[in-house]
Write a protein that holds these residues in place. Structure first.
Motif, PDB file in Angstrom:
ATOM      1  N   CYS A   1      32.296  40.351  42.801  1.00 27.07           N
ATOM      2  CA  CYS A   1      31.642  41.405  42.036  1.00 27.07           C
ATOM      3  C   CYS A   1      30.688  40.849  41.006  1.00 27.07           C
ATOM      4  N   GLY A   2      30.584  39.526  40.898  1.00 23.55           N
ATOM      5  CA  GLY A   2      29.740  38.932  39.889  1.00 23.55           C
ATOM      6  C   GLY A   2      30.433  38.798  38.548  1.00 23.55           C
ATOM      7  N   CYS A   3      31.697  39.145  38.512  1.00 24.15           N
ATOM      8  CA  CYS A   3      32.463  39.052  37.269  1.00 24.15           C
ATOM      9  C   CYS A   3      32.642  37.585  36.895  1.00 24.15           C
ATOM     10  N   PRO A   4      32.643  37.290  35.600  1.00 25.22           N
ATOM     11  CA  PRO A   4      32.860  35.896  35.189  1.00 25.22           C
ATOM     12  C   PRO A   4      34.171  35.321  35.716  1.00 25.22           C
ATOM     13  N   SER A   5      35.219  36.132  35.783  1.00 24.35           N
ATOM     14  CA  SER A   5      36.505  35.614  36.259  1.00 24.35           C
ATOM     15  C   SER A   5      36.437  35.235  37.733  1.00 24.35           C
ATOM     16  N   THR A   6      35.679  35.983  38.532  1.00 33.29           N
ATOM     17  CA  THR A   6      35.512  35.669  39.951  1.00 33.29           C
ATOM     18  C   THR A   6      34.736  34.370  40.107  1.00 33.29           C
ATOM     19  N   THR A   7      33.677  34.222  39.329  1.00 32.73           N
ATOM     20  CA  THR A   7      32.875  32.999  39.368  1.00 32.73           C
ATOM     21  C   THR A   7      33.709  31.806  38.948  1.00 32.73           C
ATOM     22  N   GLN A   8      34.489  31.962  37.901  1.00 33.95           N
ATOM     23  CA  GLN A   8      35.330  30.863  37.421  1.00 33.95           C
ATOM     24  C   GLN A   8      36.364  30.469  38.471  1.00 33.95           C
ATOM     25  N   ALA A   9      36.980  31.439  39.124  1.00 34.71           N
ATOM     26  CA  ALA A   9      37.976  31.143  40.153  1.00 34.71           C
ATOM     27  C   ALA A   9      37.336  30.390  41.318  1.00 34.71           C
ATOM     28  N   ALA A  10      36.127  30.795  41.703  1.00 32.93           N
ATOM     29  CA  ALA A  10      35.426  30.116  42.795  1.00 32.93           C
ATOM     30  C   ALA A  10      35.097  28.683  42.401  1.00 32.93           C
ATOM     31  N   GLN A  11      34.630  28.493  41.171  1.00 32.60           N
ATOM     32  CA  GLN A  11      34.298  27.152  40.712  1.00 32.60           C
ATOM     33  C   GLN A  11      35.545  26.269  40.649  1.00 32.60           C
ATOM     34  N   GLU A  12      36.656  26.829  40.199  1.00 32.15           N
ATOM     35  CA  GLU A  12      37.901  26.061  40.145  1.00 32.15           C
ATOM     36  C   GLU A  12      38.355  25.646  41.529  1.00 32.15           C
ATOM     37  N   ALA A  13      38.215  26.530  42.524  1.00 35.26           N
ATOM     38  CA  ALA A  13      38.608  26.202  43.895  1.00 35.26           C
ATOM     39  C   ALA A  13      37.739  25.071  44.448  1.00 35.26           C
ATOM     40  N   VAL A  14      36.439  25.143  44.195  1.00 36.80           N
ATOM     41  CA  VAL A  14      35.526  24.098  44.653  1.00 36.80           C
ATOM     42  C   VAL A  14      35.865  22.772  43.969  1.00 36.80           C
TER      43      VAL A  14
END
Length: 176
Positions: free
Chosen positions: A123-136
């Motif tokens: 959704c473009g939410c900061p929490s979604t972006t942060q979770a994706a970055q943490e997984a990477v």
């Protein structure tokens, strides 16, 4: 180096720690041995499983190198046949279906990897972006531990905010 000699050496070290009357240190050392044995046991079991159940495309070595646990064991002991750039690419491939990122630059001298999000996820939410970055970052840490820091570049143009249009709620006059 044999398994028997290594086992005796571990027992000797644990016995010396136990003789120091520091139960906490002795217990921590025994736990450390158990954790390492579990880690290596899981890695060896995974190797056997991959070899036994077929390897798919690329043969046995490719199947082993695709596996995060096996790959991390090989890297840990400097046995991995791929260079850092190839392992970074493999890490990104391992999470690409959920979190797309691409390499902007890798500085081998400092261990700094610069990445950019290939697409805005969720959704473009900061929490979604942060979770994706943490997984990477977790995948990179597993496949390429020589990467000591990850810096993220801003993705291209941000998507416009979602405007939701809905009908009016019913009023007293229209609800009847």
């Amino acid at each position: 180096m044999s398994a028997e000699a290594t086992g005796r050496r571990v027992e000797d070290v644990l016995d010396r720690l136990a003789q120091r009357d520091d139960r906490e240190a002795s217990a921590a050392a025994e736990e450390l041995v158990r954790v390492l044995m579990d880690f290596y046991g899981a890695g060896l079991a995974r190797i056997m499983q991959l070899l036994e159940h077929g390897t798919g495309d690329g043969g046995p070595q490719t199947a082993l190198l695709r596996d995060e646990l096996v790959s991390s064991l090989l890297v840990l002991h400097d046995l991995h046949p791929e260079n850092t750039t190839a392992r970074i690419a493999r890490a990104l491939d391992s999470v690409r279906s959920r979190h797309a990122a691409e390499v902007a630059d890798f500085d081998a001298d400092t261990g700094t990897l610069r990445l950019r999000s290939a697409e805005a996820g969720g959704c473009g939410c900061p929490s979604t972006t942060q979770a994706a970055q943490e997984a990477v970052e977790a995948a990179v840490a597993c496949f390429a531990p020589e990467v000591t820091s990850v810096q993220w570049e801003a993705a291209g143009k941000p998507e416009p905010a979602l405007l939701q249009i809905a009908g009016r709620p019913p009023t007293a006059a229209t609800a009847s």
